[in-house]
Design a protein around this motif. Sequence first.
Motif, PDB file in Angstrom:
ATOM      1  N   ASP A   1       1.684   6.776  -6.853  1.00 59.56           N
ATOM      2  CA  ASP A   1       0.533   7.593  -7.224  1.00 59.56           C
ATOM      3  C   ASP A   1       0.860   9.083  -7.084  1.00 59.56           C
TER       4      ASP A   1
ATOM      5  N   ASP B   1      -6.344  -3.021  -5.816  1.00 60.48           N
ATOM      6  CA  ASP B   1      -6.187  -1.569  -5.985  1.00 60.48           C
ATOM      7  C   ASP B   1      -4.719  -1.177  -6.048  1.00 60.48           C
TER       8      ASP B   1
ATOM      9  N   ALA C   1       2.226   1.818  -3.528  1.00 53.47           N
ATOM     10  CA  ALA C   1       1.148   2.317  -4.397  1.00 53.47           C
ATOM     11  C   ALA C   1       0.879   3.797  -4.117  1.00 53.47           C
ATOM     12  N   ARG C   2       0.879   4.177  -2.855  1.00 59.45           N
ATOM     13  CA  ARG C   2       0.656   5.583  -2.485  1.00 59.45           C
ATOM     14  C   ARG C   2       1.779   6.463  -3.025  1.00 59.45           C
TER      15      ARG C   2
ATOM     16  N   ASN D   1       0.825  -1.214   0.000  1.00 57.54           N
ATOM     17  CA  ASN D   1       0.000   0.000   0.000  1.00 57.54           C
ATOM     18  C   ASN D   1       0.858   1.263   0.000  1.00 57.54           C
TER      19      ASN D   1
ATOM     20  N   THR E   1       0.108   0.555 -13.434  1.00 50.57           N
ATOM     21  CA  THR E   1      -0.085   1.755 -14.252  1.00 50.57           C
ATOM     22  C   THR E   1       1.163   2.622 -14.237  1.00 50.57           C
ATOM     23  N   ALA E   2       1.737   2.817 -13.043  1.00 52.67           N
ATOM     24  CA  ALA E   2       2.931   3.657 -12.924  1.00 52.67           C
ATOM     25  C   ALA E   2       4.130   3.033 -13.643  1.00 52.67           C
TER      26      ALA E   2
ATOM     27  N   THR F   1      -3.021  -2.460  -9.271  1.00 50.05           N
ATOM     28  CA  THR F   1      -3.447  -1.667 -10.427  1.00 50.05           C
ATOM     29  C   THR F   1      -2.679  -0.352 -10.494  1.00 50.05           C
ATOM     30  N   THR F   2      -2.558   0.328  -9.360  1.00 46.83           N
ATOM     31  CA  THR F   2      -1.831   1.601  -9.304  1.00 46.83           C
ATOM     32  C   THR F   2      -0.362   1.401  -9.665  1.00 46.83           C
TER      33      THR F   2
END
Length: 193
Positions: free
Chosen positions: A119, A177, A115-116, A112, A184-185, A180-181
């Motif tokens: 993002d 979630d 991902a943060r 997490n 994408t990055a 996915t993030t």
Amino acid sequence: MSANPLSVLMVCTGNICRSPLAEQLLQTRLAAAGVPATVTSAGTRAVVGHPMTPEAAALAILYGAAPLIHAATQLTPELVAAADLVLTATREHRSEAVALHPRAARYAYTLNQFARLVDAIPPTPSADQEAITAYLSEVSATKGLTPPPHDLADDDIEDPYRQSEEIYDRVAHSIDDAVTTITTALAATTVRL
């Protein structure tokens, strides 16, 4: 992109629920996005040789991963050292990975948390063969500059082992979630020629 595939290591406790679910989802998504990567998983107290729980295996398929045979593996210093990126289920798992190989402090995150961070740091697309490596270095350099979540526990993914279907579903949604993030990055770092 690097000449060698990106090596990602997922870590949880028993290596039968969270980390193999994350491993299979991230491997499937990165392959679909054209990002060369090898994703593996291990546990800090692995149930060595055991398959994924039936609940986790079913959720992996539900979220689009190819059904794969999994056998739990114990986390070792060598596995941590060999990875380009270590993603863990909890802050405690991250600490355990770093304790095994202190240099991993630069490239170990909770799932997490990573991902943060990605993002908050948009990648700059590049045709450079080392684009992902450069992006990972940029994320690492800004790790302390991105504000933590209001509740630090938000960087952790709860353990669904021997829990209800509702908890498994919540964990799978959280992992999906984050994956996915991250996909994408990482996919956005490279320009396909």
